[in-house]
Design a protein around this motif. Structure first.
Motif, PDB file in Angstrom:
ATOM      1  N   GLY A 101       0.817  -1.205   0.000  1.00  0.00           N
ATOM      2  CA  GLY A 101       0.000   0.000   0.000  1.00  0.00           C
ATOM      3  C   GLY A 101       0.852   1.257   0.000  1.00  0.00           C
ATOM      4  O   GLY A 101       2.085   1.205  -0.148  1.00  0.00           O
ATOM      5  N   PHE A 102       0.186   2.368   0.191  1.00  0.00           N
ATOM      6  CA  PHE A 102       0.831   3.672   0.220  1.00  0.00           C
ATOM      7  C   PHE A 102       0.231   4.497   1.351  1.00  0.00           C
ATOM      8  O   PHE A 102      -0.942   4.335   1.686  1.00  0.00           O
ATOM      9  CB  PHE A 102       0.645   4.410  -1.112  1.00  0.00           C
ATOM     10  CG  PHE A 102       1.248   3.696  -2.284  1.00  0.00           C
ATOM     11  CD1 PHE A 102       2.535   3.984  -2.717  1.00  0.00           C
ATOM     12  CD2 PHE A 102       0.538   2.710  -2.952  1.00  0.00           C
ATOM     13  CE1 PHE A 102       3.094   3.309  -3.788  1.00  0.00           C
ATOM     14  CE2 PHE A 102       1.083   2.026  -4.027  1.00  0.00           C
ATOM     15  CZ  PHE A 102       2.363   2.332  -4.450  1.00  0.00           C
ATOM     16  N   VAL A 103       1.039   5.366   1.900  1.00  0.00           N
ATOM     17  CA  VAL A 103       0.556   6.265   2.946  1.00  0.00           C
ATOM     18  C   VAL A 103       0.078   7.560   2.290  1.00  0.00           C
ATOM     19  O   VAL A 103       0.829   8.198   1.547  1.00  0.00           O
ATOM     20  CB  VAL A 103       1.672   6.574   3.968  1.00  0.00           C
ATOM     21  CG1 VAL A 103       1.180   7.590   4.998  1.00  0.00           C
ATOM     22  CG2 VAL A 103       2.133   5.296   4.650  1.00  0.00           C
ATOM     23  N   HIS A 104      -1.157   7.922   2.550  1.00  0.00           N
ATOM     24  CA  HIS A 104      -1.693   9.181   2.028  1.00  0.00           C
ATOM     25  C   HIS A 104      -1.140  10.336   2.863  1.00  0.00           C
ATOM     26  O   HIS A 104      -1.206  10.328   4.088  1.00  0.00           O
ATOM     27  CB  HIS A 104      -3.220   9.170   2.091  1.00  0.00           C
ATOM     28  CG  HIS A 104      -3.866  10.236   1.264  1.00  0.00           C
ATOM     29  ND1 HIS A 104      -3.726  11.588   1.547  1.00  0.00           N
ATOM     30  CD2 HIS A 104      -4.652  10.163   0.157  1.00  0.00           C
ATOM     31  CE1 HIS A 104      -4.405  12.282   0.660  1.00  0.00           C
ATOM     32  NE2 HIS A 104      -4.970  11.441  -0.201  1.00  0.00           N
ATOM     33  N   GLN A 105      -0.597  11.333   2.170  1.00  0.00           N
ATOM     34  CA  GLN A 105       0.048  12.432   2.875  1.00  0.00           C
ATOM     35  C   GLN A 105      -0.899  13.192   3.797  1.00  0.00           C
ATOM     36  O   GLN A 105      -0.492  13.724   4.828  1.00  0.00           O
ATOM     37  CB  GLN A 105       0.655  13.436   1.865  1.00  0.00           C
ATOM     38  CG  GLN A 105       1.834  12.878   1.100  1.00  0.00           C
ATOM     39  CD  GLN A 105       1.421  12.217  -0.192  1.00  0.00           C
ATOM     40  OE1 GLN A 105       0.335  11.642  -0.272  1.00  0.00           O
ATOM     41  NE2 GLN A 105       2.274  12.275  -1.202  1.00  0.00           N
ATOM     42  N   ILE A 147      -3.849  14.127  -4.788  1.00  0.00           N
ATOM     43  CA  ILE A 147      -2.647  14.919  -4.564  1.00  0.00           C
ATOM     44  C   ILE A 147      -2.018  15.196  -5.912  1.00  0.00           C
ATOM     45  O   ILE A 147      -2.300  14.521  -6.902  1.00  0.00           O
ATOM     46  CB  ILE A 147      -1.643  14.200  -3.644  1.00  0.00           C
ATOM     47  CG1 ILE A 147      -1.151  12.905  -4.298  1.00  0.00           C
ATOM     48  CG2 ILE A 147      -2.244  13.924  -2.276  1.00  0.00           C
ATOM     49  CD1 ILE A 147      -0.013  12.251  -3.541  1.00  0.00           C
ATOM     50  N   THR A 148      -1.149  16.182  -5.970  1.00  0.00           N
ATOM     51  CA  THR A 148      -0.470  16.517  -7.222  1.00  0.00           C
ATOM     52  C   THR A 148       0.773  15.646  -7.367  1.00  0.00           C
ATOM     53  O   THR A 148       1.353  15.194  -6.380  1.00  0.00           O
ATOM     54  CB  THR A 148      -0.071  18.000  -7.246  1.00  0.00           C
ATOM     55  OG1 THR A 148       0.759  18.272  -6.112  1.00  0.00           O
ATOM     56  CG2 THR A 148      -1.309  18.884  -7.189  1.00  0.00           C
ATOM     57  N   MET A 154       8.319  13.948  -2.312  1.00  0.00           N
ATOM     58  CA  MET A 154       8.531  14.553  -1.008  1.00  0.00           C
ATOM     59  C   MET A 154       7.937  13.733   0.121  1.00  0.00           C
ATOM     60  O   MET A 154       8.531  13.588   1.176  1.00  0.00           O
ATOM     61  CB  MET A 154       7.936  15.964  -0.980  1.00  0.00           C
ATOM     62  CG  MET A 154       8.620  16.954  -1.899  1.00  0.00           C
ATOM     63  SD  MET A 154       7.955  18.625  -1.683  1.00  0.00           S
ATOM     64  CE  MET A 154       6.266  18.419  -2.247  1.00  0.00           C
ATOM     65  N   ARG A 155       6.750  13.159  -0.099  1.00  0.00           N
ATOM     66  CA  ARG A 155       6.033  12.645   1.047  1.00  0.00           C
ATOM     67  C   ARG A 155       5.403  11.265   0.890  1.00  0.00           C
ATOM     68  O   ARG A 155       4.982  10.676   1.870  1.00  0.00           O
ATOM     69  CB  ARG A 155       4.936  13.645   1.435  1.00  0.00           C
ATOM     70  CG  ARG A 155       5.479  15.021   1.762  1.00  0.00           C
ATOM     71  CD  ARG A 155       4.367  16.012   2.009  1.00  0.00           C
ATOM     72  NE  ARG A 155       3.574  15.662   3.180  1.00  0.00           N
ATOM     73  CZ  ARG A 155       2.458  16.293   3.541  1.00  0.00           C
ATOM     74  NH1 ARG A 155       2.028  17.313   2.834  1.00  0.00           N
ATOM     75  NH2 ARG A 155       1.789  15.913   4.604  1.00  0.00           N
ATOM     76  N   THR A 156       5.335  10.747  -0.309  1.00  0.00           N
ATOM     77  CA  THR A 156       4.696   9.446  -0.479  1.00  0.00           C
ATOM     78  C   THR A 156       5.569   8.340   0.104  1.00  0.00           C
ATOM     79  O   THR A 156       6.757   8.269  -0.172  1.00  0.00           O
ATOM     80  CB  THR A 156       4.433   9.159  -1.962  1.00  0.00           C
ATOM     81  OG1 THR A 156       3.532  10.128  -2.462  1.00  0.00           O
ATOM     82  CG2 THR A 156       3.816   7.784  -2.140  1.00  0.00           C
TER      83      THR A 156
END
Length: 199
Positions: A101-105, A147-148, A154-156
């Protein structure tokens, strides 16, 4: 006669006291031995856990982004694609490496699927990833709220898991410290069903 009796009683009391001291000393020595043994065992467990963790840290996942040439080659309607590279830098093979999965910023939700980027497509997840090898997975995460694309580097953070050579399952979020995953938490938390790890 009385003097002899008194002397015998005093001698017996001294003998009893000496025996009590001997037993107390023996008990104290046994307690110290057990404490030393427990401390040594605890130290060995801690050292073993640290060795396991040091190897677990050597399996990493990073996000690659399409090159300018790949972006130009995209056809209208093609999905947005990023690549997750899971690389095994540890000393041993690993098994069933998977993106989970991925962490949503911004604390939202992320759904994703695996897509085909080029003519060869993705051959599927490997059962074994040898030391020094990389599995490159093309995915199209959808962030809600959106998100853009410039926020990815930077943050994903990628959530991924794998099983080490001793059969321990690990999960890692980005570059954070890996955590053991026990049987009740073995199955991954996202992605297409066919891609999921069984162990």
């Amino acid at each position: 006669m009385l003097a002899v009796t008194v002397a015998l009683r005093i001698s017996q009391r001294e003998a009893d006291a000496a025996e009590a001291r001997r037993r107390a000393d023996k008990m104290e020595a046994e307690q110290l031995r057990r404490a030393d043994k427990n401390e040594a065992e605890e130290r060995q467990r801690a050292e073993k856990a640290e060795r396991e963790l040091s190897q677990a840290r050597l399996v990493v996942a990073v996000i690659d982004y399409p090159s300018p040439e790949q972006e130009i080659a995209r056809r209208p309607g093609d999905e947005d694609v990023i690549f997750v590279r899971i690389t095994n830098y540890s000393e041993s093979h690993i098994f069933h490496p998977r993106v989970e999965g991925f962490v949503h910023q911004n604390g939202g939700t992320v759904t994703w699927d695996i897509v085909e980027w080029d003519e060869s497509g993705y051959e599927g997840p490997p059962d074994v990833l040898p030391t020094g090898q990389t599995d490159k997975i093309p995915v199209n995460p959808t962030f809600d709220p959106p998100i853009t694309s410039d926020m990815y580097p930077m943050r994903t953070k990628v959530i991924f898991g794998y099983t080490d050579v001793a059969g321990r399952r690990w999960r890692r979020i980005g570059q954070a410290t890996p955590e053991r995953v026990y049987p009740e938490g073995t199955f991954q938390i996202g992605g297409p069903y066919w891609y999921r790890a069984d162990s």
